[in-house]
Design a protein around this motif. Sequence first.
Motif, mmCIF file in Angstrom:
data_model
loop_
_atom_site.group_PDB
_atom_site.id
_atom_site.type_symbol
_atom_site.label_atom_id
_atom_site.label_comp_id
_atom_site.label_asym_id
_atom_site.label_seq_id
_atom_site.Cartn_x
_atom_site.Cartn_y
_atom_site.Cartn_z
ATOM 1 N N GLU A 84 -2.042 9.361 -0.622
ATOM 2 C CA GLU A 84 -0.734 9.934 0.112
ATOM 3 C C GLU A 84 -0.741 9.618 1.513
ATOM 4 O OE1 GLU A 84 1.535 13.861 0.544
ATOM 5 O OE2 GLU A 84 1.271 13.484 -1.900
ATOM 6 N N ALA A 85 -1.965 9.838 2.151
ATOM 7 C CA ALA A 85 -2.059 9.195 3.582
ATOM 8 C C ALA A 85 -1.951 7.854 3.654
ATOM 9 C CB ALA A 85 -3.622 9.728 3.773
ATOM 10 N N ASN A 86 -2.462 7.105 2.883
ATOM 11 C CA ASN A 86 -2.507 5.709 2.605
ATOM 12 C C ASN A 86 -1.029 5.290 2.533
ATOM 13 O OD1 ASN A 86 -4.197 3.258 2.786
ATOM 14 N ND2 ASN A 86 -5.596 4.156 1.488
ATOM 15 N N ARG A 87 -0.297 5.845 1.552
ATOM 16 C CA ARG A 87 1.097 5.245 1.669
ATOM 17 C C ARG A 87 1.816 5.586 2.975
ATOM 18 N NH1 ARG A 87 1.330 6.741 -3.501
ATOM 19 N NH2 ARG A 87 1.925 8.955 -3.068
ATOM 20 N N GLU A 88 1.441 6.758 3.347
ATOM 21 C CA GLU A 88 2.092 7.335 4.634
ATOM 22 C C GLU A 88 1.873 6.103 5.822
ATOM 23 O OE1 GLU A 88 2.062 11.382 5.682
ATOM 24 O OE2 GLU A 88 2.647 10.950 7.673
ATOM 25 N N VAL A 89 0.612 5.802 6.016
ATOM 26 C CA VAL A 89 0.401 4.944 7.076
ATOM 27 C C VAL A 89 0.585 3.333 6.749
ATOM 28 C CG1 VAL A 89 -1.460 4.134 8.713
ATOM 29 C CG2 VAL A 89 -1.230 6.523 8.109
ATOM 30 N N TYR A 90 0.223 2.911 5.777
ATOM 31 C CA TYR A 90 0.160 1.665 5.239
ATOM 32 C C TYR A 90 1.299 1.183 4.171
ATOM 33 C CZ TYR A 90 -4.260 1.407 8.055
ATOM 34 O OH TYR A 90 -5.057 1.326 8.706
ATOM 35 N N GLY A 91 2.221 2.130 3.641
ATOM 36 C CA GLY A 91 3.330 1.943 2.766
ATOM 37 C C GLY A 91 2.685 1.098 1.493
ATOM 38 N N ASP A 92 3.037 -0.128 1.326
ATOM 39 C CA ASP A 92 2.795 -0.564 -0.071
ATOM 40 C C ASP A 92 1.498 -1.335 0.032
ATOM 41 O OD1 ASP A 92 5.077 0.331 -0.764
ATOM 42 O OD2 ASP A 92 6.241 -1.720 -0.196
ATOM 43 N N CYS A 93 0.727 -1.415 1.164
ATOM 44 C CA CYS A 93 -0.426 -2.247 1.283
ATOM 45 C C CYS A 93 -1.678 -1.313 1.642
ATOM 46 C CB CYS A 93 -0.519 -3.113 2.532
ATOM 47 S SG CYS A 93 0.604 -4.359 2.273
ATOM 48 N N PRO A 94 -2.040 -0.400 0.614
ATOM 49 C CA PRO A 94 -3.064 0.823 0.872
ATOM 50 C C PRO A 94 -4.480 0.021 1.227
ATOM 51 C CG PRO A 94 -2.563 0.485 -1.420
ATOM 52 C CD PRO A 94 -1.523 -0.182 -0.892
ATOM 53 N N LYS A 95 -5.118 0.530 2.183
ATOM 54 C CA LYS A 95 -6.297 0.198 2.510
ATOM 55 C C LYS A 95 -7.704 1.044 1.776
ATOM 56 C CE LYS A 95 -4.105 -2.465 5.139
ATOM 57 N NZ LYS A 95 -3.590 -3.735 4.762
ATOM 58 N N GLU A 96 -8.546 0.409 1.821
ATOM 59 C CA GLU A 96 -9.824 1.051 1.059
ATOM 60 C C GLU A 96 -10.431 2.287 1.890
ATOM 61 O OE1 GLU A 96 -13.357 -1.059 0.279
ATOM 62 O OE2 GLU A 96 -13.650 -0.259 -1.434
ATOM 63 N N THR A 97 -10.382 3.303 1.384
ATOM 64 C CA THR A 97 -11.180 4.421 2.078
ATOM 65 C C THR A 97 -11.584 5.543 1.196
ATOM 66 O OG1 THR A 97 -10.714 6.240 3.565
ATOM 67 C CG2 THR A 97 -8.904 5.719 2.032
ATOM 68 N N MET A 98 -12.466 6.465 1.916
ATOM 69 C CA MET A 98 -12.980 7.458 1.035
ATOM 70 C C MET A 98 -13.218 8.752 1.745
ATOM 71 S SD MET A 98 -16.948 6.042 0.731
ATOM 72 C CE MET A 98 -18.379 6.854 1.482
ATOM 73 N N PRO A 99 -13.492 9.828 1.091
ATOM 74 C CA PRO A 99 -13.409 10.853 2.118
ATOM 75 C C PRO A 99 -14.679 10.710 3.153
ATOM 76 C CG PRO A 99 -13.600 11.648 -0.178
ATOM 77 C CD PRO A 99 -13.499 10.214 -0.155
ATOM 78 N N PHE A 129 -6.822 7.154 9.885
ATOM 79 C CA PHE A 129 -5.599 7.879 9.228
ATOM 80 C C PHE A 129 -5.188 9.453 10.348
ATOM 81 C CE2 PHE A 129 -7.242 6.177 5.630
ATOM 82 C CZ PHE A 129 -6.200 5.652 4.930
ATOM 83 N N PHE A 130 -5.427 8.999 11.634
ATOM 84 C CA PHE A 130 -5.221 9.934 12.523
ATOM 85 C C PHE A 130 -3.672 10.663 12.464
ATOM 86 C CE2 PHE A 130 -8.269 11.152 15.944
ATOM 87 C CZ PHE A 130 -9.038 10.261 15.633
ATOM 88 N N GLU A 131 -2.733 9.657 12.001
ATOM 89 C CA GLU A 131 -1.435 10.222 11.853
ATOM 90 C C GLU A 131 -1.159 11.289 11.013
ATOM 91 O OE1 GLU A 131 -1.058 6.379 12.079
ATOM 92 O OE2 GLU A 131 0.344 5.979 13.569
ATOM 93 N N VAL A 132 -2.067 10.965 10.078
ATOM 94 C CA VAL A 132 -2.150 12.107 8.905
ATOM 95 C C VAL A 132 -2.831 13.383 9.406
ATOM 96 C CG1 VAL A 132 -2.723 12.562 6.392
ATOM 97 C CG2 VAL A 132 -1.760 10.283 7.037
ATOM 98 N N MET A 133 -3.911 13.241 9.925
ATOM 99 C CA MET A 133 -4.610 14.188 10.363
ATOM 100 C C MET A 133 -3.802 15.015 11.320
ATOM 101 S SD MET A 133 -8.525 12.831 11.489
ATOM 102 C CE MET A 133 -8.774 11.402 11.399
ATOM 103 N N LEU A 134 -3.144 14.602 12.234
ATOM 104 C CA LEU A 134 -2.275 15.267 13.093
ATOM 105 C C LEU A 134 -1.356 16.337 12.611
ATOM 106 C CD1 LEU A 134 -1.514 12.657 15.804
ATOM 107 C CD2 LEU A 134 -2.139 14.770 16.507
ATOM 108 N N LYS A 135 -1.004 16.072 11.362
ATOM 109 C CA LYS A 135 -0.046 17.030 10.643
ATOM 110 C C LYS A 135 -0.772 18.415 10.493
ATOM 111 C CE LYS A 135 1.964 13.868 7.417
ATOM 112 N NZ LYS A 135 2.318 13.913 6.055
ATOM 113 N N ASP A 136 0.195 19.353 11.141
ATOM 114 C CA ASP A 136 -0.227 20.739 10.968
ATOM 115 C C ASP A 136 -0.874 21.269 12.047
ATOM 116 O OD1 ASP A 136 1.266 21.960 8.879
ATOM 117 O OD2 ASP A 136 -0.639 22.336 7.746
ATOM 118 N N LYS A 137 -1.396 20.323 13.026
ATOM 119 C CA LYS A 137 -2.258 20.777 14.103
ATOM 120 C C LYS A 137 -1.361 21.317 15.016
ATOM 121 C CE LYS A 137 -6.038 19.220 12.476
ATOM 122 N NZ LYS A 137 -5.351 19.165 10.821
ATOM 123 N N HIS A 138 -2.075 22.297 15.958
ATOM 124 C CA HIS A 138 -1.294 23.149 16.866
ATOM 125 C C HIS A 138 -1.303 22.262 17.956
ATOM 126 C CE1 HIS A 138 -1.143 26.446 20.227
ATOM 127 N NE2 HIS A 138 -0.262 26.916 18.950
#
Lengths: 250, 346, 432, 301
Positions: A109-124, C51-60
């Motif tokens: 979801e994070a990928n979709r949010e930032v990169y839309g239809d071009c997801p980038k490789e990532t892992m925890p 993914f900082f924009e995602v991490m920012l979510k919910d942050k005070h």
Amino acid sequence: MDHLRIEKKLPRVAVFDFTGCEGCELQLANKEETLGAFLSAIDVVHFREVSSAEGDDYDVALVDGAISRPDEVERLKAIRQQAKVLVAMGSCACFGGVNRLKNAYDLQEANREVYGDCPKETMPTQAVKHFVAVDLEVPGCPVNKDEIERVVQHLVWDLPLCTFAYPVCLQCKQRFTVCRFDMGELCLGPITRAGCNAPCPAGGLGCWGCRGPAKNPNYQEFFALVKEKGFTERELHDRLGFFGGFEDLL
Amino acid sequence: MLFRILGKDQFHALVEIILKSNEVIAPKRIGAKANGQPIHEFLPISAFDEMDLHYRSTQYSAKTYFLPYQETLSTFRLHGGDWEQEIAYRSEPRAIIGLRAYDVNALVKLDKVFARGRFPSPYYISRRKNTFIVGIDHDPLEDEFSQSMGADIVTHGFDLFLTDLGDRYFVAIASDHAFSLLSMVETAEVTDDDTQTYKEVRRRILEGFKTQINAKNLPNLLDLEFTSEVWKKWGKKCLSCGSCAMVCPTCYCYGVNEEVTMDFSEAKRVKQLYSCNILDFAEVAGGHNFRPDHETRLKYRYYHQHRGFMEDYDEPKCVGCNRCGRVCLAGINPPAVIKDLYEEDL
Amino acid sequence: MSISEESRNRVNLNVDVRHLARVEGHGNIKVRVVDGQVVEARWDIVETPRFFEVMLKDKHYTAAGILTARICGICSIGHCLASVRATEDAFGVTIPEAAAKLRLLAKHGETLQSHVLHLFFLAAPDFLGLPSAIPLKDVNPEAFALAARLKGLANRVCDVVAGRTTHPVSIQVGGMAKMPDVQTLLELKAGLERGCRDLDAAIELFRTMEIPDFVRETEFVSLKGEREYAFIGGRLLSTDGVERPEASYRVMTNEYVTEENTSKWCKLSRESFAVGALARINNNYHRLHPKARAAAVPFDLAPINHNPFMNNVAQLVECVHVVYDSLRLVDELIGTGPAPIMAEVTPRAGQGVGAVEVPRGILYHDYEYDDQGRVVRANCVIPTTQNNANIHFDLKALAEQFATEGMTDEKLELLCSMLVRAYDPCISCSVH
Amino acid sequence: MGTLRAYDVRQESTMIQPLDFNDRLGLKSVDGVFKAEITNVIRLTDWEKLFHLRICDDTERQRFSFLPGQFVMIEVPGYGEVPISISSSTSNKGYLEVCIRNAGTVTNALHQAQRGAKVGIRGPFGTHFPLEQMEGHSVLLIAGGLGLAPLRAPIYYVTENRAEFKDVHILYGTRSPDQLLFDYQYESWRRIDDVNMQIIVEQPNGSWDGPVGLITELLDGVEVDPQQTFAIVCGPPVMFKFVCRRLNEMGIPMDRMFVSLERRMQCGMGKCCRCNVGATYTCTDGPVFDYWSVMNLKEAI
Ligand SMILES: Cc1cc2nc3c(=O)[nH]c(=O)nc-3n(C[C@H](O)[C@H](O)[C@H](O)COP(=O)(O)OP(=O)(O)OC[C@H]3O[C@@H](n4cnc5c(N)ncnc54)[C@H](O)[C@@H]3O)c2cc1C
Ligand code: SF4
Ligand code: SF4
Ligand code: SF4
């Protein structure tokens, strides 16, 4: 160490960066008074951020940044193979750092949010020690150049390296800082490992615990007093989870 | 001891004279806590008005001007296969104005450790002898127990000691230095009236102590209660942060570290004030720790304050300012701990 | 077919730089010239996404600035400033005047430290033919000492004002958490005065550097200097004549995702635009401190300059500007005496934008908050993101211009690398 | 001028003598060190080395004297300072010997140091074994492990003044034979100095044919008149605890047994408090204590 008739060594040092802000690497170029001497004391064979020289015959690898992509794991393993000593430099390398915060979200979801239809490789995002053995951890966001100097001296000449058996509070007091709790703020100083010289409380910000737990911290009492002073679970949780050093507690 | 009466305007003039060519340290307001309480610290001032003698308390004691948190003991200049050691002491004069009785007494105790005995410390002595001390009486604080520690009355260890009589000060003069300094301003002989007022003020102060601890039998008690549950109770709370020792006007224990410049031209021995509450205080090579837990370390701090020092100098080391009690986030404070010891059955 | 064309047809070049050195973060250059034709010229960012924009979510809101400072170790102050400004905008907070001065001072400190780092440590080795600035300490110890001194000064400014050089602590929503005392300010002033003299020497030093002769016309975007050379907030301006309020930053950036890059790309009136020191000077030349304008003269830097390599010069000129302007600020702060530096902050639901000129160009943070003061949505647009497309198209033009006989892979690689470095890209920042 | 006169400590410069710990008057530069050269390094075991130190300055060297049981702070510039017992004879004015185990940072640096290296020494510090008081009596000199190092000074005293003592026993125990220190001296103590020297190890290896067990077992074979005997016990706390208990059972009064305590120390002068146990400073009130005092020290062992 001429006066001990000990031969002086010029260690070959390499610096490698992974997922992070490169602020820790920047610290290596700081402390201008001693920068020249620092650079003369080591032989920098690889340090992409400041040098296009590339060598792979190094003894000491300073690794900063967390690991968050499969290719980084490979690169890290190769470094471990080569290095005699591997130092995890900074909170990202030691604990995963702030970059670890993304693990709380669905990565797709994070990928979709930032990169839309071009997801980038990532892992925890994980700490370096999660993948390879680490010889020395120097936490801090960013690291303290003084400590890096001490680490280098320790690695090269076996000079004593202070391991800070006390929490941030002591250094805070030694700078005459007014306790952040007195200012009505939360501060992780009492449970966080010292060594940063407490810049945050002195600058008007309660400690966020970037250096991770102090030795043998008294969590029980600390949590009790934080509660008593009226801070919420969530506030405390937000802090403990911020840099990753207190991950085990969460 | 000689006594004089000093008008407040003359006191002002006196401070200006001292300020002219000396560093002056005095209580200074630096802000307020979240609860509105003003914060004062002993800091250098550059004008009379920066000083606030009506301060409640300072978080940090003035010991830092005698035993700094960090101090270079000596420097080794390394060259070739050899080295030279250099040692320097501070010698610039300095005045501290506004010390309370307990703080002056704290210095008197430090004198015993650092200025007397077999190994007097030249670092301490050079500072102490170059510091002019002006003490001042104060109305006891709520939580201060200096009376119980016998530290509310001061007889020496200062140059001048002031008692506020409203529009003027009653001044005790304890050194020739102070005497000649006072001759630079106008002073008056002490009249019967002054003495009367002084006595009243002193009585008000003496009767004003609200917190008392029973110190009489303390050394003995500490020995008896060596394994008491009280230490467990309070030890469990201790964060081992060392803050108490940092703010204490008499805690002086330290560690020494060596630092070397990156180019190996210089090594320094740096003394850093430490605290007996810190984890590795009694750790030795090989990892053995004589005091591995919070409880034991906390106990030893009290033990040194109230029994150990007593054996050496016939007086406790604590002056009862309760700075440690106030700074401790865990709420560990001598009156409560000592009260518990007396009432052992928890 | 003329002789020169004929010889050109024989030119075959190949540049393949993986993880370009002396830039912040990981980026690759690829240029291929076949028979005189540029068949490929690319600038790709392969930095790991964070993914900082995602991490920012919910942050005070109190954590937002601390978190976003970690987007970049070099411009952490800029990020923190943009962040608190966005939050203040969302909450409707106006910060005290003294706090605004302190913030600008901190900003100047960062600009100076970043520019000095770039000029001396990242860019200069190319002009001197060294792999890095490390040998400089032996080759030209004075230059090394000069750089170290200027960088030290910059760090000192940041330490004193922001509490730390990297990842500031005193910049907080509502203003500043701490005011340096007069003694410290006086020391700073003395340092800045020395800095002025050091900069004279630096200008002398860089006069000898040879700027490649290359021009590609482009659009430049920056804050618009109304009364002063703008660094924090205000209207947005482009050399193609677009002008918008801070809040309409999306109109000025038009971010889009490309297949090969972990960093996004941007465009405005053309296929790409540039931000950074050169863009600022192109837009606000007349608001520069007179000393800075004087410093620009020997380098022939005047608006509108379309040579991207001149960004190095623009940085040097900005160094002069920020040091002199810092002197003014320090003087004013000493003169003000104790003044409020923190405004009351009451979180409320809303949205806000903060635009700040960081060393590499204009930076935007945009947050939406709930009524508890926690982030609902965040967007950050980073200067290097905005420069990426421009670098990419510059590379192509550069290859076309220099793909002539006598050109070698090594020479072209150096030129391409120098071009990318001239933008001083902050890659980890752009892949936040 | 109504200002404070600067009180210049330099006015007292006549009092700030170059370091002289045997002259207990006036202000002393207590952190000043004697520069000493490592004239010889002798490897004793894998962990311990013996260092011969010679104070460089002639007058300083002549002024330096110590008593058996005292220690010095050895300063290794750049690394730090450690308390080390003097392991040589008090009558040898030319140089002093210290036996050092590689236990950490500073001691490791010393182990790297070569002949000709220059270190600093401060001291001597602390109390000593009251050997004059022991004269005319039998003495039991008991060491465990590294304890033989501090015991060497009293051994030298006793052997150099052999006529003043009745029976002399040296009992020495280590974990294994390869940890035995100063093995080259045993024969001379036995044969020349008429000492009953006995050795025991806990874990024998192939070539060991001596007694095996704990040091207390050696005491079974020792005959002494408890009222006419003094004992000096050096070694780790557990060891001296058991030995002293045993000696007490044999009837030796606790105030005639002496032990040397080890604590963390950073100054050697009763200031840093690191070695403080309640009211007792191991560095100034010790390191040598009679066993009665140790028993009364809370947390001594
Ligand atoms: C009175 C006395 C006599 C001693 N005599 C000898 C001797 O003859 N030979 C020998 O090998 N060792 C002796 N020791 C022990 C020796 O001092 C320690 O092994 C040494 O300090 C370890 O320092 P390090 O820097 O190598 O180790 P680290 O573990 O790196 O120690 C760091 C610091 O801790 C302190 N410290 C650690 N362990 C001790 C300790 N056991 N005692 C005091 N301070 C300590 C020191 O200040 C040292 O600088 C003696 C100790 C004392 C107190
Ligand atoms: S005070 Fe806390 S957050 Fe700040 S640098 Fe130190 S450990 Fe990190
Ligand atoms: S008593 Fe309080 S102040 Fe002292 S170390 Fe313990 S927690 Fe810290
Ligand atoms: S009350 Fe606490 S701070 Fe004050 S002298 Fe006693 S122990 Fe020290």
